[in-house]
Motif scaffolding. Structure first.
Motif, PDB file in Angstrom:
ATOM      1  N   ALA A  12       1.035   9.438  -5.697  1.00  0.00           N
ATOM      2  CA  ALA A  12       1.212  10.675  -5.200  1.00  0.00           C
ATOM      3  C   ALA A  12       1.405  11.742  -6.413  1.00  0.00           C
ATOM      4  O   ALA A  12       1.064  13.026  -6.380  1.00  0.00           O
ATOM      5  CB  ALA A  12       2.384  10.891  -4.322  1.00  0.00           C
ATOM      6  N   GLY A  13       1.661  11.374  -7.381  1.00  0.00           N
ATOM      7  CA  GLY A  13       2.171  12.241  -8.691  1.00  0.00           C
ATOM      8  C   GLY A  13       0.818  12.541  -9.542  1.00  0.00           C
ATOM      9  O   GLY A  13       0.516  13.486 -10.008  1.00  0.00           O
ATOM     10  N   TYR A  14      -0.352  11.904  -8.909  1.00  0.00           N
ATOM     11  CA  TYR A  14      -1.603  11.771  -9.608  1.00  0.00           C
ATOM     12  C   TYR A  14      -2.654  12.289  -8.746  1.00  0.00           C
ATOM     13  O   TYR A  14      -3.653  12.586  -9.048  1.00  0.00           O
ATOM     14  CB  TYR A  14      -2.048  10.550 -10.293  1.00  0.00           C
ATOM     15  CG  TYR A  14      -1.242   9.737 -11.156  1.00  0.00           C
ATOM     16  CD1 TYR A  14      -1.004  10.344 -12.640  1.00  0.00           C
ATOM     17  CD2 TYR A  14      -0.355   8.712 -10.748  1.00  0.00           C
ATOM     18  CE1 TYR A  14      -0.364   9.987 -13.415  1.00  0.00           C
ATOM     19  CE2 TYR A  14       0.330   8.180 -11.806  1.00  0.00           C
ATOM     20  CZ  TYR A  14       0.508   8.719 -13.002  1.00  0.00           C
ATOM     21  OH  TYR A  14       1.286   8.071 -13.737  1.00  0.00           O
ATOM     22  N   VAL A  57      -0.126  12.567   0.457  1.00  0.00           N
ATOM     23  CA  VAL A  57      -0.208  11.203   0.034  1.00  0.00           C
ATOM     24  C   VAL A  57       1.359  10.594  -0.021  1.00  0.00           C
ATOM     25  O   VAL A  57       1.317   9.497   0.347  1.00  0.00           O
ATOM     26  CB  VAL A  57      -0.868  11.274  -1.381  1.00  0.00           C
ATOM     27  CG1 VAL A  57      -0.658   9.630  -1.682  1.00  0.00           C
ATOM     28  CG2 VAL A  57      -2.541  11.614  -1.220  1.00  0.00           C
ATOM     29  N   GLN A  58       2.320  11.287  -0.407  1.00  0.00           N
ATOM     30  CA  GLN A  58       3.653  10.916  -0.504  1.00  0.00           C
ATOM     31  C   GLN A  58       4.239  10.565   1.009  1.00  0.00           C
ATOM     32  O   GLN A  58       4.615   9.498   1.040  1.00  0.00           O
ATOM     33  CB  GLN A  58       4.489  11.639  -1.294  1.00  0.00           C
ATOM     34  CG  GLN A  58       5.815  11.237  -1.504  1.00  0.00           C
ATOM     35  CD  GLN A  58       6.585  12.183  -2.419  1.00  0.00           C
ATOM     36  OE1 GLN A  58       6.350  13.368  -2.476  1.00  0.00           O
ATOM     37  NE2 GLN A  58       7.807  11.528  -2.837  1.00  0.00           N
ATOM     38  N   TRP A  59       4.049  11.304   1.861  1.00  0.00           N
ATOM     39  CA  TRP A  59       4.309  11.034   3.214  1.00  0.00           C
ATOM     40  C   TRP A  59       3.566   9.825   3.730  1.00  0.00           C
ATOM     41  O   TRP A  59       4.293   9.327   4.515  1.00  0.00           O
ATOM     42  CB  TRP A  59       4.153  12.333   3.797  1.00  0.00           C
ATOM     43  CG  TRP A  59       5.279  13.407   4.021  1.00  0.00           C
ATOM     44  CD1 TRP A  59       5.427  14.520   3.142  1.00  0.00           C
ATOM     45  CD2 TRP A  59       6.702  13.311   4.075  1.00  0.00           C
ATOM     46  NE1 TRP A  59       6.582  15.246   3.285  1.00  0.00           N
ATOM     47  CE2 TRP A  59       7.365  14.187   3.765  1.00  0.00           C
ATOM     48  CE3 TRP A  59       7.473  12.184   4.921  1.00  0.00           C
ATOM     49  CZ2 TRP A  59       8.748  14.630   3.914  1.00  0.00           C
ATOM     50  CZ3 TRP A  59       8.731  12.595   5.329  1.00  0.00           C
ATOM     51  CH2 TRP A  59       9.387  13.729   4.744  1.00  0.00           C
ATOM     52  N   ALA A  60       2.418   9.966   3.558  1.00  0.00           N
ATOM     53  CA  ALA A  60       1.684   8.769   4.266  1.00  0.00           C
ATOM     54  C   ALA A  60       2.351   7.321   3.489  1.00  0.00           C
ATOM     55  O   ALA A  60       2.208   6.286   4.387  1.00  0.00           O
ATOM     56  CB  ALA A  60       0.263   8.733   3.764  1.00  0.00           C
ATOM     57  N   LEU A  84       0.765  -1.061  -0.025  1.00  0.00           N
ATOM     58  CA  LEU A  84      -0.087  -0.025  -0.049  1.00  0.00           C
ATOM     59  C   LEU A  84       0.855   1.189   0.097  1.00  0.00           C
ATOM     60  O   LEU A  84       0.452   2.258  -0.790  1.00  0.00           O
ATOM     61  CB  LEU A  84      -0.872  -0.036   1.119  1.00  0.00           C
ATOM     62  CG  LEU A  84      -2.141  -1.114   1.065  1.00  0.00           C
ATOM     63  CD1 LEU A  84      -2.759  -0.767   2.694  1.00  0.00           C
ATOM     64  CD2 LEU A  84      -3.016  -0.736  -0.020  1.00  0.00           C
ATOM     65  N   GLY A  85       2.042   1.367   0.456  1.00  0.00           N
ATOM     66  CA  GLY A  85       2.820   2.514   0.649  1.00  0.00           C
ATOM     67  C   GLY A  85       3.463   2.760  -0.627  1.00  0.00           C
ATOM     68  O   GLY A  85       3.647   3.794  -0.870  1.00  0.00           O
ATOM     69  N   ALA A  86       3.897   1.546  -1.407  1.00  0.00           N
ATOM     70  CA  ALA A  86       4.450   1.714  -2.644  1.00  0.00           C
ATOM     71  C   ALA A  86       3.464   2.271  -3.618  1.00  0.00           C
ATOM     72  O   ALA A  86       3.709   3.135  -4.414  1.00  0.00           O
ATOM     73  CB  ALA A  86       5.062   0.432  -3.113  1.00  0.00           C
ATOM     74  N   ILE A  87       2.209   1.774  -3.439  1.00  0.00           N
ATOM     75  CA  ILE A  87       1.117   2.447  -4.453  1.00  0.00           C
ATOM     76  C   ILE A  87       0.901   3.927  -4.238  1.00  0.00           C
ATOM     77  O   ILE A  87       0.592   4.694  -4.950  1.00  0.00           O
ATOM     78  CB  ILE A  87      -0.124   1.312  -4.264  1.00  0.00           C
ATOM     79  CG1 ILE A  87      -0.182   0.176  -4.878  1.00  0.00           C
ATOM     80  CG2 ILE A  87      -1.182   2.199  -4.977  1.00  0.00           C
ATOM     81  CD1 ILE A  87      -0.880  -0.891  -4.486  1.00  0.00           C
ATOM     82  N   ALA A  88       0.876   4.060  -2.727  1.00  0.00           N
ATOM     83  CA  ALA A  88       0.705   5.532  -2.439  1.00  0.00           C
ATOM     84  C   ALA A  88       1.840   6.467  -2.772  1.00  0.00           C
ATOM     85  O   ALA A  88       1.465   7.651  -3.402  1.00  0.00           O
ATOM     86  CB  ALA A  88       0.580   5.680  -0.924  1.00  0.00           C
TER      87      ALA A  88
END
Length: 88
Positions: free
Chosen positions: A44-46, A54-57, A36-40
């Motif tokens: 984040a770019g979208y 979103v990137q920090w999460a 999930l972290g890798a997907i987030a």
């Protein structure tokens, strides 16, 4: 704890299954958080204006997921050492 009986293949397989069960919940939760972290982080770019949050999460989920997986490895190693130690 008593030392496992590893005299035949069936007992070795049984002990391996026992070891696989140690820390299983932590390992699976950690794996899910890493995915999930890798997907987030990727998404984040979208995310537009929410991108940095979103990137920090995502990074937090990655860190916590890896910590859970390492904790599961530690638990399994400690359990194995305790089982292999001779107790009288």
């Amino acid at each position: 704890m008593t030392r496992p009986d590893l005299s035949d293949d069936a007992k070795v397989a049984q002990y391996r299954a026992e070891l696989r069960a140690v820390g299983r919940n932590q390992r699976l939760a950690g794996f899910a958080l890493v995915i999930l972290g890798a997907i987030a982080v990727w998404a984040a770019g979208y995310a537009g204006a929410a991108g940095p949050a979103v990137q920090w999460a995502g990074y937090a989920a990655l860190a916590f997921g890896w910590a859970l997986m390492l904790a599961a490895i530690f638990l399994r190693t400690r359990y194995h050492r305790q089982r292999m130690r001779e107790t009288n």
